[in-house]
Each structure stands twice: as structure tokens, then as C-alpha cells.
Design an enzyme around this catalytic site. Structure first.
Site, short mmCIF file in Angstrom:
data_model
loop_
_atom_site.label_atom_id
_atom_site.label_comp_id
_atom_site.label_asym_id
_atom_site.label_seq_id
_atom_site.Cartn_x
_atom_site.Cartn_y
_atom_site.Cartn_z
N GLU A 59 -15.39 -15.04 14.04
CA GLU A 59 -15.02 -15.60 13.42
C GLU A 59 -14.95 -14.47 12.14
O GLU A 59 -14.51 -13.57 11.98
CB GLU A 59 -16.50 -16.74 13.11
CG GLU A 59 -16.22 -17.38 13.51
CD GLU A 59 -17.50 -18.65 14.14
OE1 GLU A 59 -18.23 -17.95 13.06
OE2 GLU A 59 -17.09 -20.05 14.52
N CYS A 68 -10.20 -18.33 18.47
CA CYS A 68 -11.04 -18.63 19.70
C CYS A 68 -11.54 -18.11 21.14
O CYS A 68 -10.13 -17.28 21.36
CB CYS A 68 -10.78 -19.82 20.33
SG CYS A 68 -10.99 -21.99 19.35
N GLU A 70 -10.99 -18.15 23.94
CA GLU A 70 -9.52 -18.01 25.27
C GLU A 70 -8.30 -17.52 24.41
O GLU A 70 -8.37 -16.30 25.68
CB GLU A 70 -9.15 -19.04 25.21
CG GLU A 70 -10.37 -20.84 25.63
CD GLU A 70 -11.44 -21.47 25.04
OE1 GLU A 70 -11.48 -20.74 24.11
OE2 GLU A 70 -11.38 -22.24 24.87
N CYS A 98 -9.99 -25.97 23.37
CA CYS A 98 -9.52 -26.89 21.76
C CYS A 98 -7.94 -27.53 22.14
O CYS A 98 -7.81 -26.09 23.47
CB CYS A 98 -10.04 -26.22 20.86
SG CYS A 98 -8.94 -24.63 20.41
N CYS A 101 -5.92 -23.60 22.46
CA CYS A 101 -5.84 -23.04 23.16
C CYS A 101 -5.03 -23.44 24.71
O CYS A 101 -4.80 -23.17 25.21
CB CYS A 101 -7.38 -22.45 23.67
SG CYS A 101 -8.56 -21.77 22.05
#
Ligand code: THU
Length: 149
Positions: A59, A68, A70, A98, A101
Site C-alpha cells: 500500500e 494487490c 496477486e 479482485c 486481478c
């Protein structure tokens, strides 16, 4: 070797790779940089070479810059020259890739690539594993050939 024995050893090999993928994703999850959401995610992908690449969510104080787990794992694989994904594993409190992804996964994953979602939190013994296939992740994905790309 008899057919049944061959099948048994094939299944044992697949299960041992699954275990390695899940371990790699859980280890990456422990490195998650998620001070804003406090939602650690880990991912690991099995690439065409047989190698495993892992990643965690990263983040940023500028929230929209978060990446993310992934995508971190997939981009690591691709930047090592891998273009084919045979399996993807995600670990989180409620592990589900998500939408963004999913589009990235189907760019590289074989249609029948296994997607392993492990609901798990570091320091917890309990986990719930669900399995699906890449082809089932995203209805009506953006399709480069339809778009003339
Ligand atoms: N996150 C992932 O890493 N993977 C997903 O599939 C869903 C969400 C991360 C992004 C953000 O750092 C945190 O989880 C909360 O959304």
C-alpha cells in the site's frame, strides 16, 4: 507402473505443489505492507517453468497506488520471463481476487489453471480452502482479439 498407481503418484505430485504454493502465499502474506487497510494478502503463482513466485499487497499513503498481492506475484513471474501461469493461490482473511486481478490473471493463466483461495490469517490455525479454474473467474472479460489488439 499400473494405471492406478500412476494416477496416485500424479495426484500426490499435484498435492505437494499445492502445499508449496499455499506455504509461499502465506509466507508472502506475512510481509504485507498494509498499514492503511490492515488487511494483509499473500499470493503465489506456479509458472510454466515449474517455479513459484510470491507477492504481498503493497500500500501507499496515496491510497490509489496500492498494488494487490496477486498482481505483485504475477508481475514478478512475468519479469522473470514467465508468460504462462498454471496455478494461482491467494491467502487472506477472505481470499478472493479482485476484479482487476482477475483480468490480469486471465491474461497469463491457462484456461484450466487452478485458482486456490485460502481464507487464513497469520497466527491462526484455522483455514478454509476453495478451488476454482481461471476460466470461471471473470464473465465477459475484456478480450484483446475482439478489440482488434
Ligand atoms: N487486496 C489484494 O491484495 N488482493 C485482492 O484481491 C483484494 C484486495 C489488497 C489491496 C489492499 O491493500 C487491501 O487488500 C484492502 O483492499
Amino acid at each position: 507402473m499400473k494405471k492406478e498407481a500412476k494416477n496416485r503418484s500424479r495426484k500426490a505430485r499435484i498435492n505437494s505443489v499445492r502445499k508449496k504454493l499455499i506455504e509461499a502465499a502465506k509466507n508472502a502474506q506475512k510481509n504485507s505492507y498494509s498499514p492503511y487497510s490492515r488487511y494483509p494478502v499473500g499470493a503465489a503463482v506456479l509458472a510454466g517453468s515449474g517455479r513459484i513466485y510470491s507477492g504481498c499487497n503493497v500500500e501507499n499513503a496515496s491510497f490509489g497506488l496500492a498494488c494487490c498481492a496477486e498482481r505483485v506475484a504475477i508481475f514478478k513471474a512475468v519479469s522473470h520471463g514467465e508468460k504462462k501461469l498454471c496455478a494461482v493461490c491467494v491467502t487472506a482473511k477472505s481470499a478472493k481476487p479482485c476484479g482487476a486481478c482477475r483480468q490480469v490473471i486471465i491474461e497469463f493463466a491457462q484456461k484450466d489453471a487452478e485458482i486456490i483461495c485460502v481464507d487464513w490469517e497469520p497466527l491462526e490455525k484455522k483455514e478454509k480452502i476453495t478451488y476454482t479454474r481461471a476460466s470461471r473467474l471473470l464473465p465477459k472479460p475484456f478480450n484483446p482479439s475482439e478489440a482488434g489488439l
